[in-house]
Design an enzyme around this catalytic site. Structure first.
Site, PDB file in Angstrom:
ATOM      1  N   LYS A  25      13.449 -81.938  22.174  1.00  0.00           N
ATOM      2  CA  LYS A  25      12.949 -83.140  21.275  1.00  0.00           C
ATOM      3  C   LYS A  25      12.160 -82.711  20.165  1.00  0.00           C
ATOM      4  CE  LYS A  25       8.942 -83.330  24.773  1.00  0.00           C
ATOM      5  NZ  LYS A  25       8.502 -83.628  25.938  1.00  0.00           N
ATOM      6  N   ARG A  62       2.704 -93.059  32.434  1.00  0.00           N
ATOM      7  CA  ARG A  62       3.265 -93.371  31.163  1.00  0.00           C
ATOM      8  C   ARG A  62       4.410 -94.434  31.292  1.00  0.00           C
ATOM      9  NH1 ARG A  62       3.357 -87.258  28.551  1.00  0.00           N
ATOM     10  NH2 ARG A  62       5.696 -87.462  28.937  1.00  0.00           N
ATOM     11  N   TYR A  82     -12.515 -73.361  -0.383  1.00  0.00           N
ATOM     12  CA  TYR A  82     -13.382 -74.580  -0.452  1.00  0.00           C
ATOM     13  C   TYR A  82     -14.602 -74.532   0.347  1.00  0.00           C
ATOM     14  CZ  TYR A  82      -9.267 -76.589  -2.294  1.00  0.00           C
ATOM     15  OH  TYR A  82      -8.298 -76.947  -3.138  1.00  0.00           O
ATOM     16  N   MET A  84      -4.521 -76.778   2.220  1.00  0.00           N
ATOM     17  CA  MET A  84      -3.072 -77.322   2.132  1.00  0.00           C
ATOM     18  C   MET A  84      -1.947 -76.503   2.246  1.00  0.00           C
ATOM     19  SD  MET A  84      -1.426 -80.722   0.431  1.00  0.00           S
ATOM     20  CE  MET A  84      -2.837 -81.793   0.580  1.00  0.00           C
TER      21      MET A  84
END
Ligand SMILES: *Cc1c(COP(=O)(O)O)cnc(C)c1O
Length: 374
Positions: A39, A136, A266, A314
């Site tokens: 998955k 679940r 930053y 980023m």
């Protein structure tokens, strides 16, 4: 160590030989059939290549969360049995049935939808999921009788083939897992009295497959272990005889000599304690490098271990390499196989306050995956 191909800024190499070897190792250890869980794009490793490698290592069935993932495996050429166990409300299983996908069934409605998708000559394969404590999905114990009776009826009239009964463990403690296992065995008895005797029963994922032998039941669902990572806080991949399959690396894209007191990235969260060299690594949180690991994540460059200096941005972050010789183009390895000198994915997980599963699974689409076999 592998070199980045010329012109490639960042990549994750996926050692498919390691995946095959991990599956082979765990199959022998557990003496069980292996459902290889691919998955979430094979935990970030690539679903199809991970499935192929796992089958090569002796897995006999592939597991994914949803039908969309299962269909992608079929399109990718995987013809082995595939099971998907998490479904949209009201989902039709027509496409899944025509692609011969087995369905994990958690509700009476899903059972009926699965039967409705059967064709004249082919029943739909299902695995009934029993809720045993994880809270679940899964059939609640009070509904076992009615769902099992209907499943048995649908099997008799050729709409369904009940391939398995399964559940999933909390790993909260060995006692909690044993209690879930006890409830599961109760459920198996109820199913038997309803006339269901499926060939497979499975409850163990990697954690219990390794640590709770009575949970193996001749069939285990392996995710994290097949990728060579440990689900245990106190044992490494090597301790378990596993080889991490993914290595994340980038080419240093800039190097700068700066004086003491120079702010970095930053917010200037990091200031150089003395004159030093800064190296820029072109991987950021858009690539799945967790921003929470700012100031902490480990990086190996030229065999030396450093830490991220300041904030992860980023697309990039900075490493303070001191007086070590580092040049543009040198390879920065974030994680890989620690026995080959790389930091572990688990080190990044610790730095970011998460688990190794999340580190590999979140590696972003901008990072080229390159398949290798060591
Ligand atoms: C993800 C998942 C697994 C695999 O778990 P690992 O801890 O990665 O081995 C097995 N079964 C189910 C139901 C899952 O959702």
């Amino acid at each position: 160590m592998t070199r980045l191909p010329a012109g490639v800024m960042r990549e994750a190499t996926i050692d498919v030989g390691a995946i095959s070897a991990n599956v082979r190792h765990l199959r022998r250890l557990t003496e069980s059939e292996v459902i290889a869980v691919v998955k979430a794009d094979g935990y970030g490793h690539g679903a199809v290549r991970s499935a192929v490698a796992a089958l090569e290592g002796g897995a006999t069935r592939i597991g994914v969360a949803d039908v969309t993932e299962a269909l992608a495996l079929r399109r990718g050429g995987i013809s082995a049995p595939v099971i998907a166990w998490l479904h949209a409300p009201g989902a039709s299983f027509a496409e899944a049935a025509s692609a011969n996908i087995e369905l994990g069934i958690s509700t009476f409605d899903q059972l009926l939808s699965a039967a409705a998708a059967a064709s004249v000559d082919r029943p739909v394969g299902v695995h009934l999921k029993l809720e045993t404590g994880l809270a679940r999905n899964g059939i609640a114990p009070e509904d076992y009788r009615v769902v099992f009776a209907e499943a048995a009826r649908l099997e008799r009239i050729g709409k369904l083939r009940v391939v398995g009964l399964f559940s999933h463990l909390s790993n909260a403690s060995i006692e909690d897992d044993r209690e879930q296992l006890r409830l599961f065995h109760d459920g198996v008895s109820v199913a038997a009295s309803a006339g269901l005797a499926p060939p497979l029963r499975h409850i163990a994922a990697t954690y219990a497959a390794i640590d709770l032998p009575e949970a193996r039941l001749g069939c285990v669902r392996l995710g994290i272990g097949m990728y060579g990572l440990s689900p245990f806080a106190d044992r490494s991949s090597a301790d378990l005889g596993l080889r991490p399959a993914m290595t994340l690396r980038a080419a240093v894209s800039a190097v700068r000599r700066v004086p003491a007191g120079h702010g970095v990235s930053y917010g200037y969260d990091y200031r150089t304690p003395r004159e030093t060299t800064l190296a820029l690594v072109p991987l950021g949180y858009a690539d799945g490098v967790p921003r929470q690991a700012s100031g902490a994540g480990p990086v190996a460059i030229n065999g030396q271990r450093f830490r991220v200096a300041g904030r992860i941005a980023m697309d990039q972050f900075v490493v303070d390499v001191g007086d070590h010789p580092v040049a543009v183009g040198d390879e920065a390895v974030l994680f890989g196989d620690p026995t080959l000198g790389a930091p572990a994915a688990t080190d990044w997980a610790d730095a970011a306050g998460t688990i190794n599963y999340e580190i590999v699974t979140r590696i972003g689409p901008r990072v080229v995956r390159r398949q290798v076999s060591a």
